[in-house]
Design an enzyme around this catalytic site. Structure first.
Site, mmCIF file in Angstrom:
data_model
loop_
_atom_site.group_PDB
_atom_site.id
_atom_site.type_symbol
_atom_site.label_atom_id
_atom_site.label_comp_id
_atom_site.label_asym_id
_atom_site.label_seq_id
_atom_site.Cartn_x
_atom_site.Cartn_y
_atom_site.Cartn_z
ATOM 1 N N GLY A 1 1.141 -1.156 0.391
ATOM 2 C CA GLY A 1 -0.118 0.184 0.399
ATOM 3 C C GLY A 1 0.677 1.638 -0.134
ATOM 4 O O GLY A 1 1.548 0.897 0.146
ATOM 5 N N THR B 1 4.641 1.449 6.535
ATOM 6 C CA THR B 1 3.210 0.595 6.462
ATOM 7 C C THR B 1 2.850 1.708 6.973
ATOM 8 O O THR B 1 3.684 1.812 8.325
ATOM 9 C CB THR B 1 2.987 -1.074 6.772
ATOM 10 O OG1 THR B 1 1.758 -0.754 6.906
ATOM 11 C CG2 THR B 1 3.970 -1.061 7.797
ATOM 12 N N ASP C 1 0.111 0.471 8.883
ATOM 13 C CA ASP C 1 -0.024 0.168 9.710
ATOM 14 C C ASP C 1 0.401 0.072 11.016
ATOM 15 O O ASP C 1 -0.349 -0.857 12.466
ATOM 16 C CB ASP C 1 -0.863 -1.489 9.284
ATOM 17 C CG ASP C 1 -1.813 -1.565 8.559
ATOM 18 O OD1 ASP C 1 -2.665 -0.471 8.312
ATOM 19 O OD2 ASP C 1 -2.041 -2.082 7.028
ATOM 20 N N MET D 1 -7.884 2.644 8.620
ATOM 21 C CA MET D 1 -7.510 1.934 8.366
ATOM 22 C C MET D 1 -6.571 1.291 9.757
ATOM 23 O O MET D 1 -6.204 1.330 10.816
ATOM 24 C CB MET D 1 -6.840 1.898 7.351
ATOM 25 C CG MET D 1 -6.991 2.861 6.261
ATOM 26 S SD MET D 1 -5.703 2.524 4.648
ATOM 27 C CE MET D 1 -6.839 2.849 3.308
ATOM 28 N N GLY D 2 -6.693 -0.571 9.749
ATOM 29 C CA GLY D 2 -5.959 -1.161 10.544
ATOM 30 C C GLY D 2 -6.311 -2.743 10.002
ATOM 31 O O GLY D 2 -7.698 -3.116 11.084
ATOM 32 N N ARG D 3 -6.202 -3.607 10.058
ATOM 33 C CA ARG D 3 -6.987 -5.037 9.189
ATOM 34 C C ARG D 3 -6.886 -5.524 10.795
ATOM 35 O O ARG D 3 -7.258 -6.261 11.122
ATOM 36 C CB ARG D 3 -5.526 -5.369 8.454
ATOM 37 C CG ARG D 3 -6.332 -7.606 7.919
ATOM 38 C CD ARG D 3 -5.609 -7.807 7.004
ATOM 39 N NE ARG D 3 -6.195 -7.243 5.240
ATOM 40 C CZ ARG D 3 -4.754 -6.220 4.753
ATOM 41 N NH1 ARG D 3 -3.696 -6.215 5.480
ATOM 42 N NH2 ARG D 3 -4.967 -5.579 3.394
ATOM 43 N N GLU E 1 -11.286 -0.123 11.014
ATOM 44 C CA GLU E 1 -11.855 -0.896 9.753
ATOM 45 C C GLU E 1 -11.715 -2.792 10.340
ATOM 46 O O GLU E 1 -12.349 -3.484 9.500
ATOM 47 C CB GLU E 1 -11.298 -0.939 8.060
ATOM 48 C CG GLU E 1 -9.506 -1.525 8.234
ATOM 49 C CD GLU E 1 -9.003 -1.461 7.136
ATOM 50 O OE1 GLU E 1 -9.291 -0.584 6.426
ATOM 51 O OE2 GLU E 1 -7.673 -1.547 7.028
ATOM 52 N N GLN F 1 -5.430 8.963 4.373
ATOM 53 C CA GLN F 1 -4.645 8.815 5.339
ATOM 54 C C GLN F 1 -3.349 8.743 4.962
ATOM 55 O O GLN F 1 -2.547 8.931 6.118
ATOM 56 C CB GLN F 1 -5.330 7.566 6.438
ATOM 57 C CG GLN F 1 -5.783 6.539 6.181
ATOM 58 C CD GLN F 1 -7.643 5.891 6.765
ATOM 59 O OE1 GLN F 1 -7.151 5.274 7.575
ATOM 60 N NE2 GLN F 1 -8.249 5.326 6.496
ATOM 61 N N ARG F 2 -3.509 7.321 3.847
ATOM 62 C CA ARG F 2 -1.596 6.882 3.699
ATOM 63 C C ARG F 2 -1.361 8.085 2.859
ATOM 64 O O ARG F 2 -0.073 7.419 2.242
ATOM 65 C CB ARG F 2 -2.505 5.230 3.263
ATOM 66 C CG ARG F 2 -3.115 5.023 1.774
ATOM 67 C CD ARG F 2 -2.799 3.894 1.663
ATOM 68 N NE ARG F 2 -3.096 3.867 0.433
ATOM 69 C CZ ARG F 2 -3.615 2.316 -0.556
ATOM 70 N NH1 ARG F 2 -3.709 1.845 0.406
ATOM 71 N NH2 ARG F 2 -4.516 2.279 -1.365
#
Length: 405
Positions: free
Chosen positions: A11, A141, A143, A187-189, A244, A293-294
């Site tokens: 990403g 990342t 994340d 975001m954040g899996r 998310e 956001q990224r």
């Protein structure tokens, strides 16, 4: 003399091009390095022998500065999973042939968990066939879920955008007299680092976000509604930050997966909006920050950009020192004054592993972030770049599309 190659994967972030500049600028300093190749669309460019000469495209210090503050991946990206070379060597032979054909002695892969899997597999394969090509991973990342490293390039800028946007949403939400709930999907899996970073606003005297939900804490619709009602008794406008990746009923999110088996996530905000509307009946909206956001470089963190360039440069020095199969990492020496050291870790200790938000950062109710966590986040969002502007908006560096086809 040898050539080097660098690629970007996974990403996009605000800082991944800064790491590319770090590799490029450091390579220029070394007389043993001749050509600096950029691989188009990550490892796919190496497989397909689709490389571009970066020296012919990045011509001046001004170009480097512009590229450094340009978001996303200027060379393109991919999500390509290498097979186990013991069972299928075909693609590895293509990679080796490309690198040997172009006299490439070191390959730098800028990416996240899955990209470090590629670094690990490639370095192992080259060792097995006794091919002396160094492979170094440069982390990135938003994340922030790579193991060993204190934090990842790209995270600080994303956290700064989330916090700034959350503050603006707070101002917007408080203008009306009627009670309301605003749910912000972040975001954040599997890891809640980015969602948790929204709580830095508490250090600035804001009560929002009033609720913060991360994947590391247990979640239920019933407890969520109870939390919202409780906050509505104290605040006219309730602001909720939600990752998310929190656990929700089957069917709320897409069941599709990428090449690495990761689910495409989206929809938790809308789901919670429907819950509030149906069970509480107040004014409610959900906001999905999505790709902004990224890639919102206008709100990037100078600390993040500077560190991202530095860790790319350190990767080149690592390869020239004879290392391979390594990932560059940050070790935090102090919070005040904020100090980091760049070190190396074995790619096998990072690939396909995840670093989760510590339990000590989450409050007992599982619906907010403790104040002592803020000293971790705050240093990462500091500083602003002197952005190059064009007709009132940030100017970006771009490689002509025809060269990337």
């Amino acid at each position: 003399m040898m050539n080097i190659a660098v690629a970007q994967s996974g990403g996009p972030t605000c800082a991944i091009n800064a790491s590319l500049v770090g590799v490029f600028r450091e390579a220029l300093k070394n007389p043993t390095i001749d050509a600096i190749f950029g691989s188009v669309n990550g490892i796919e460019g190496i497989i397909g022998n689709h490389l571009v000469d970066l020296k012919s495209m990045i011509l001046t210090n001004d170009d480097m500065e512009l590229l450094r503050q340009t978001p996303s991946t200027v060379l393109g990206s991919c999500r390509y999973k290498l097979p186990d070379h013991h069972s299928d060597e075909t693609v590895y032979k293509k990679i080796a042939n490309t690198l040997k054909q172009r006299n490439i002695g070191a390959f730098f892969y800028i990416g996240g968990n899955d990209s470090m899997d590629t670094v690990n597999k490639l370095s192992e394969y080259f060792r097995s066939i006794e091919l002396d090509i160094k492979v170094i991973g440069i982390p990135k990342t938003i994340d922030n879920d790579l193991c060993i490293t204190d934090h990842t390039p790209g995270f600080g800028s994303a956290a700064k955008y989330v916090a700034a946007t959350m503050r603006e949403i707070t101002r917007d939400s408080t203008v009306y007299s009627i009670p309301s709930v605003t749910i912000v999907e972040i975001m954040g899996r599997h890891a809640g680092w980015l969602t948790a970073s929204s709580a830095v606003l508490h250090a600035m005297g804001e009560t929002a976000p009033h609720l913060v939900y991360v994947p590391e804490a247990e979640f239920s619709p019933e407890s969520f509604l109870r939390d919202v009602r409780q906050e509505m008794s104290k605040h006219k406008a309730v602001i909720v930050a939600v990752s998310e990746g929190i656990e929700v009923p089957e069917g709320v999110q897409s069941g599709c997966v990428d090449n690495f088996g990761h689910k495409y996530l989206s929809g938790i905000g809308k789901y919670l909006e429907g819950l509030v509307r149906g069970e509480i009946g107040c004014k409610v909206r959900s906001i999905e920050l999505n790709v902004m956001q990224r890639c919102s470089s206008h709100l990037c963190s100078k600390t993040d950009i500077d560190e991202s360039e530095a860790i790319g440069a350190a990767g080149v020095r690592c390869a020239l020192a004879g290392e391979t199969g390594k990932v560059m990492v940050f070790r935090r020496a102090a919070d005040v004054p904020y100090t980091i050291v760049i070190e190396t870790a074995d790619s096998a200790d990072i690939a396909n592993l995840e670093k989760f938000l510590p339990e000590k950062y989450i409050n007992a109710a599982g619906n907010n972030i403790r104040d002592h966590a803020l000293s971790y986040f705050l240093p990462l969002i500091q500083g602003e770049l002197n952005l190059v502007m064009e007709h009132g908006v940030p100017k970006h560096f771009a490689i002509h599309e025809s060269l990337l086809k």
